[in-house]
Scaffold this motif. Structure first.
Motif, short mmCIF file in Angstrom:
data_model
loop_
_atom_site.label_atom_id
_atom_site.label_comp_id
_atom_site.label_asym_id
_atom_site.label_seq_id
_atom_site.Cartn_x
_atom_site.Cartn_y
_atom_site.Cartn_z
N MET A 1 34.50 39.16 64.76
CA MET A 1 34.77 40.01 63.59
C MET A 1 34.47 39.28 62.27
N ILE A 2 34.90 38.01 62.21
CA ILE A 2 34.65 37.21 61.01
C ILE A 2 33.15 37.03 60.79
N ASN A 3 32.41 36.83 61.88
CA ASN A 3 30.96 36.65 61.77
C ASN A 3 30.28 37.89 61.20
N ILE A 4 30.80 39.06 61.56
CA ILE A 4 30.25 40.32 61.03
C ILE A 4 30.50 40.40 59.53
N VAL A 5 31.73 40.04 59.13
CA VAL A 5 32.08 40.04 57.70
C VAL A 5 31.15 39.12 56.92
N LEU A 6 30.97 37.91 57.42
CA LEU A 6 30.10 36.95 56.74
C LEU A 6 28.65 37.40 56.75
N GLY A 7 28.23 38.07 57.83
CA GLY A 7 26.86 38.57 57.92
C GLY A 7 26.58 39.63 56.86
N VAL A 8 27.50 40.58 56.73
CA VAL A 8 27.34 41.64 55.71
C VAL A 8 27.35 41.04 54.32
N LEU A 9 28.27 40.12 54.09
CA LEU A 9 28.34 39.46 52.78
C LEU A 9 27.06 38.69 52.49
N GLY A 10 26.52 38.05 53.52
CA GLY A 10 25.28 37.30 53.35
C GLY A 10 24.11 38.19 52.98
N VAL A 11 24.02 39.36 53.60
CA VAL A 11 22.94 40.30 53.29
C VAL A 11 23.04 40.79 51.85
N LEU A 12 24.26 41.15 51.43
CA LEU A 12 24.46 41.62 50.06
C LEU A 12 24.08 40.53 49.04
N THR A 13 24.47 39.31 49.35
CA THR A 13 24.19 38.20 48.44
C THR A 13 22.70 37.88 48.39
N LEU A 14 22.03 37.93 49.53
CA LEU A 14 20.59 37.68 49.56
C LEU A 14 19.85 38.72 48.75
N TRP A 15 20.28 39.97 48.86
CA TRP A 15 19.69 41.05 48.07
C TRP A 15 19.83 40.76 46.58
N PHE A 16 21.03 40.38 46.16
CA PHE A 16 21.24 40.06 44.75
C PHE A 16 20.40 38.86 44.33
N ALA A 17 20.40 37.80 45.15
CA ALA A 17 19.68 36.58 44.80
C ALA A 17 18.19 36.84 44.60
N VAL A 18 17.60 37.67 45.45
CA VAL A 18 16.17 37.99 45.33
C VAL A 18 15.91 38.71 44.02
N VAL A 19 16.73 39.69 43.70
CA VAL A 19 16.57 40.46 42.46
C VAL A 19 16.78 39.55 41.25
N PHE A 20 17.82 38.72 41.31
CA PHE A 20 18.20 37.84 40.21
C PHE A 20 17.12 36.80 39.92
N VAL A 21 16.66 36.11 40.95
CA VAL A 21 15.65 35.06 40.78
C VAL A 21 14.31 35.65 40.37
N ALA A 22 13.93 36.78 40.97
CA ALA A 22 12.65 37.43 40.62
C ALA A 22 12.64 37.83 39.15
N ASP A 23 13.75 38.35 38.67
CA ASP A 23 13.85 38.75 37.27
C ASP A 23 13.76 37.54 36.36
N PHE A 24 14.41 36.43 36.76
CA PHE A 24 14.38 35.22 35.95
C PHE A 24 12.96 34.66 35.86
N ILE A 25 12.27 34.59 36.99
CA ILE A 25 10.90 34.08 37.02
C ILE A 25 9.98 34.95 36.17
N LYS A 26 10.18 36.25 36.25
CA LYS A 26 9.35 37.19 35.49
C LYS A 26 9.49 36.95 33.99
N HIS A 27 10.67 36.54 33.55
CA HIS A 27 10.92 36.37 32.11
C HIS A 27 11.10 34.91 31.71
N LYS A 28 10.67 33.97 32.56
CA LYS A 28 10.91 32.55 32.31
C LYS A 28 10.28 32.04 31.02
N ASP A 29 9.24 32.70 30.55
CA ASP A 29 8.60 32.26 29.31
C ASP A 29 9.14 32.98 28.09
#
Length: 290
Positions: free
Chosen positions: A1-29
């Motif tokens: 059960m704990i592994n499922i919780v961490l898995g869902v949390l990991g997916v949500l965080t990865l989604w945010f990280a991709v959006v966050f980093v991509a936006d930063f790189i796009k506007h880095k200059d």
């Protein structure tokens, strides 16, 4: 059960990280010019270090950003959410994995807080903020006094349970649902959650995976929205994130090794601090309305 919780949390965080980093790189200059890497890294380290100890990060970050003139007020909400999302998720991962507690209790309380924030957004946010802050502050003061009395052997207090069942579990679920809803009114979840855990006879240590896990599930989705709407300070958000990650790892090791007696006094101090902060905010609200 704990592994499922961490898995869902990991997916949500990865989604945010991709959006966050991509936006930063796009506007880095074309990053903001009113702040510096050194200051925002420092802010991230300090605020997430103490966030890992249960102090909370939003209020200290706001104070430091404004005091050091590192961002614009209109960008504060998005900057706070985006900059602390990954550090808070790390806190949740660390404490969920290193602190053993009943999976049913943990999952039930995390789900309750998440649903409470979603369902309560349109209800709690309409309540008078001053009244909510005042009531919560009084309740926290009473709780902290009861906890202190227990520490001084003036009355029984706290416990060492790592899980709940029956009526106590129902109270915990309903309580965390309410705390999740109150987050939409600007009331922090950390200190009230600590108080709830303590008063139900659980070990203060289990408050950490519960309160950090609750917030971790709420923040990625909200932060993605802020990023897509460009309603954040990119340099400040990235700097605080990097500094915050370092602060989390150092503080998590300290908390893990703290003797229980010291941890209980830390919890009491956090609750007193939060109650005082709420009363101060309520007082300011009164001044504005009158």
């Amino acid at each position: 059960m704990i592994n499922i919780v961490l898995g869902v949390l990991g997916v949500l965080t990865l989604w945010f990280a991709v959006v966050f980093v991509a936006d930063f790189i796009k506007h880095k200059d074309n990053l903001e010019t009113h702040n510096t890497w050194g200051k925002v890294l420092f802010i991230g380290f300090i605020t997430d270090f103490f966030d890992t100890l249960g102090i909370g990060s939003f209020a200290p970050t706001t104070a430091l950003l404004k005091g050091m003139k590192q961002t614009q007020d209109r960008l504060l909400p998005g900057t706070l959410n985006a900059s602390h999302t990954i550090p808070v998720v790390l806190e949740a991962f660390i404490f969920i994995t290193v602190i053993n507690m009943d999976p049913t209790t943990l999952v039930s309380m995390l789900a309750a807080a998440t649903i409470g924030a979603y369902v309560g957004a349109g209800i709690v946010s309409k309540l008078p903020e001053k009244k909510v802050q005042t009531v919560m502050a009084i309740a926290l003061f009473i709780t902290a006094l009861l906890m202190m009395a227990g520490q001084l052997n003036l009355m029984p207090g706290g416990g060492d349970a790592t899980g709940l069942s029956g009526v106590k579990l129902i109270i915990a679920v309903v309580g965390n649902f309410i705390l999740g809803a109150l987050m939409t009114a600007g009331i922090g979840l950390y200190a009230p959650c600590m108080a709830l855990v303590y008063l139900l006879g659980m070990s203060p240590k289990v408050a950490f995976p519960i309160m950090m896990g609750s917030c971790a599930f709420l923040m990625p989705v909200a932060s993605v929205k802020f990023v897509k709407e460009e309603a954040l300070d990119r340099r400040a958000s990235m700097g605080i994130t990097i500094g915050g990650i370092i602060g989390v790892f150092i503080a998590a090791y300290l908390v893990k090794s703290l003797p229980m007696d010291i941890l209980k006094w830390l919890v009491i101090a956090v609750i007193f601090y939060t109650a005082a902060t709420m009363l101060k905010s309520a007082s300011k609200n009164k001044e504005i309305t009158e």
